[in-house]
Design an enzyme around this catalytic site. Structure first.
Site, mmCIF file in Angstrom:
data_model
loop_
_atom_site.group_PDB
_atom_site.id
_atom_site.type_symbol
_atom_site.label_atom_id
_atom_site.label_comp_id
_atom_site.label_asym_id
_atom_site.label_seq_id
_atom_site.Cartn_x
_atom_site.Cartn_y
_atom_site.Cartn_z
ATOM 1 N N GLY A 1 -6.894 151.974 79.149
ATOM 2 C CA GLY A 1 -7.246 151.590 77.701
ATOM 3 C C GLY A 1 -8.714 151.542 77.758
ATOM 4 C CB SER A 2 -11.471 150.591 80.224
ATOM 5 O OG SER A 2 -10.747 149.311 80.532
ATOM 6 C CE1 TYR B 1 -11.595 142.285 79.848
ATOM 7 C CE2 TYR B 1 -10.442 144.239 79.242
ATOM 8 C CZ TYR B 1 -11.005 143.518 79.896
ATOM 9 O OH TYR B 1 -11.010 144.084 81.230
ATOM 10 C CG ASP C 1 -7.325 147.830 72.049
ATOM 11 O OD1 ASP C 1 -6.301 148.404 72.808
ATOM 12 O OD2 ASP C 1 -8.461 147.584 72.641
ATOM 13 C CD GLU C 2 -1.177 148.952 67.760
ATOM 14 O OE1 GLU C 2 0.043 148.534 68.316
ATOM 15 O OE2 GLU C 2 -1.528 148.605 66.766
ATOM 16 C CB VAL C 3 -4.689 149.169 75.234
ATOM 17 C CG1 VAL C 3 -4.378 148.836 76.829
ATOM 18 C CG2 VAL C 3 -5.571 150.187 74.747
ATOM 19 C CE LYS C 4 -2.311 141.225 77.356
ATOM 20 N NZ LYS C 4 -3.021 140.140 77.938
ATOM 21 C CB THR D 1 -11.367 166.480 86.662
ATOM 22 O OG1 THR D 1 -12.702 166.404 86.631
ATOM 23 C CG2 THR D 1 -11.026 167.592 87.420
HETATM 24 C C1 LIG Z 1 -6.355 145.090 74.289
HETATM 25 C C2 LIG Z 1 -6.915 145.676 75.294
HETATM 26 N N1 LIG Z 1 -7.361 147.027 75.380
HETATM 27 C C3 LIG Z 1 -8.102 147.539 76.255
HETATM 28 C C4 LIG Z 1 -7.945 147.017 77.473
HETATM 29 C C5 LIG Z 1 -8.368 147.777 78.726
HETATM 30 O O1 LIG Z 1 -7.147 148.340 79.474
HETATM 31 P P1 LIG Z 1 -7.311 148.892 80.933
HETATM 32 O O2 LIG Z 1 -7.652 147.441 81.733
HETATM 33 O O3 LIG Z 1 -5.940 149.166 81.294
HETATM 34 O O4 LIG Z 1 -8.278 149.925 81.091
HETATM 35 C C6 LIG Z 1 -7.067 145.894 77.766
HETATM 36 C C7 LIG Z 1 -6.765 145.267 79.132
HETATM 37 O O5 LIG Z 1 -6.575 144.104 79.340
HETATM 38 C C8 LIG Z 1 -6.571 145.152 76.651
HETATM 39 O O6 LIG Z 1 -5.947 144.077 76.733
#
Ligand SMILES: Cc1ncc(COP(=O)(O)O)c(C=O)c1O
Length: 439
Positions: A110-111, A137, A239-242, A296
């Protein structure tokens, strides 16, 4: 010198000590349980902060990993068109109905996805500023960290020109009255004074602010803010990562909040433990220049074949429905528990993304930070793993695998009930949590 797994871990691994909520060891994992060094099975109500979306050892993930390895591990989509990368991109484009004329980029976390969005939109719009929320975050590498606002990142300076706005928190509004209106008025005030809106490239949104405290915004807040941004040409990033991909009881958390993002980022659960992230965004941004974000192993066959399997299982195994049903079950149990335990100030969430805010006094809402650490430790001792979040580290969070069963949800509720009771009765000491200081 002890040679236990925990001692070796302390000697060899860097930068994670304060994240630990217990002396958990993980030697094996199956279904929704982590198996410790001594063979004890612990119910995982965190899923590694939401990453293990399908739990552990899921046959679909195992098979997709094997296929990805056998087919063309080591090759990626960087130098040639590869079937699993193209197919996952097509799956994601179909999954984001708002994605008209969009394209997909693949990374590993996600970062890196949020970081890449920042560079792409800066280049595409020529604007210099970003907007995000206090408590946000968005990642742990320099770019995504610089638009975050979480206390764990105090050591990192915000990006120059970052405009941070308060997240409207219905439990802790800034003043009297409507929490959403206060923030929307604040944004209008900024745009009409210090911040030229036409210098803002994008607004980063966590539709449910998770690490900041599992905050669910007031209804209509994000649709109003997104509309305001759109009128100024500011791109809206969800940001739908979590909390995305079925966890909120629908495919995307932005759908629950009723807004239409320009760009969507995915990570964590997309690989259910295998590193893969994705951006879905308009061509005007995604094709901004050659090689603006080269990695890569982008779109490698292992990550992308697992990503496809995860999406398929969410859809075919009814996991969105399960997230909604188990979420309701947990919420009902927790709200009933709130009647028994003064420590619980608030319970909130969507689907299987739930926060339990602990306070020492319900009237003053003083955060019960130490007690949150004690509840997490006691839960672990009783056989359930949880973590905690929040600006004051006082919000135990539940983000279990979407495969959680009704019996497991009941088991987690029973353990939480006992753990909170034990903490309230002083049965967990300060000494016991000294090594787990909270993040
Ligand atoms: C909303 C959100 N975005 C991005 C990230 C970053 O994800 P990652 O730690 O897998 O890189 C997180 C991690 O907790 C998160 O909660």
């Amino acid at each position: 010198m002890s040679n236990s797994l925990l001692e070796r871990d302390r000697r060899a691994l860097a930068g994670i000590g304060k994240l630990r909520t217990s002396p958990l060891t993980i030697c094996h994992a199956r279904g929704n349980r982590l198996i410790e060094e001594d063979g004890r099975a612990v119910l995982d109500m965190s899923a590694t902060a939401g990453a293990a979306l399908l739990g552990y050892g899921h046959p679909g993930v195992v098979e997709a990993t094997r296929r990805g390895l056998e087919e063309c591990a080591g090759a990626s989509s960087m130098f040639g068109a590869s079937e699993s990368a193209v197919a996952l991109a097509e799956d994601l484009l179909a999954l984001v109905p708002e994605a008209d004329d969009h394209k997909v980029w693949f990374g590993h976390s996600g970062s890196d996805a949020n970081d890449t969005v920042m560079r792409a939109v800066t280049a595409a719009t020529g604007r210099r500023r970003f907007m995000s929320f206090h408590g946000a975050y968005h990642g742990g590498i320099s770019g995504s960290m610089s638009v975050s606002g979480h206390p764990s990142q105090q050591h990192a300076l915000p990006r120059a020109g970052l405009v941070q706005i308060p997240f409207p928190n219905p439990y802790r509004p800034l003043g009297d009255g409507d929490a959403a209106r206060q923030v929307l008025d604040h944004v209008d005030f900024l745009f009409s004074t210090a911040i030229p809106a036409n210098d803002v490239a994008a607004l980063f949104i966590e539709p449910l602010q998770s690490d900041g405290g599992m905050l669910v915004p007031p209804p209509g807040f994000f649709s109003a803010l997104a509309e305001r941004c759109r009128s100024e040409g500011i791109l809206v990033v969800s940001d739908e990562v979590k909390v995305g991909l079925g966890r909120p009881g629908c495919w995307h958390c932005y759908q629950a909040e009723g807004f239409r993002p320009d760009i969507v980022t995915f990570g964590k659960g997309l690989g259910s433990g295998i590193p893969v992230s994705a951006i879905v965004g308009p061509r005007s941004v995604m094709d901004v220049s050659e090689a603006f974000a080269l990695i890569t192993t982008t779109g490698n066959s292992v990550s992308t074949s697992v990503g496809r399997a995860v999406l398929r299982h969410i859809r075919d195994d009814g996991l969105i429905h399960n997230a909604a049903a188990r979420g309701r079950q947990l919420m009902e149990g927790l709200i009933a528990m709130q009647g028994r335990h003064e420590l619980i100030g608030d319970v909130r969430g969507r689907g299987l993304a739930i926060g339990i805010e602990l306070v020492t006094n319900r009237r003053t809402k003083e955060p019960a930070t130490t007690d949150a650490a004690k509840v997490a430790l006691r839960c672990y001792q009783l056989g359930v793993f949880i973590t905690y979040v929040g600006m004051a580290s006082n919000v135990p969070e539940l983000t279990p695998p979407l495969t959680l069963t009704a019996d497991e949800a009941d088991e987690a509720l029973a353990v939480l009930d006992e753990a909170i009771g034990d903490v309230a009765a002083g049965r967990v000491t300060d000494d016991e949590i000294a090594a787990f200081a909270g993040w």
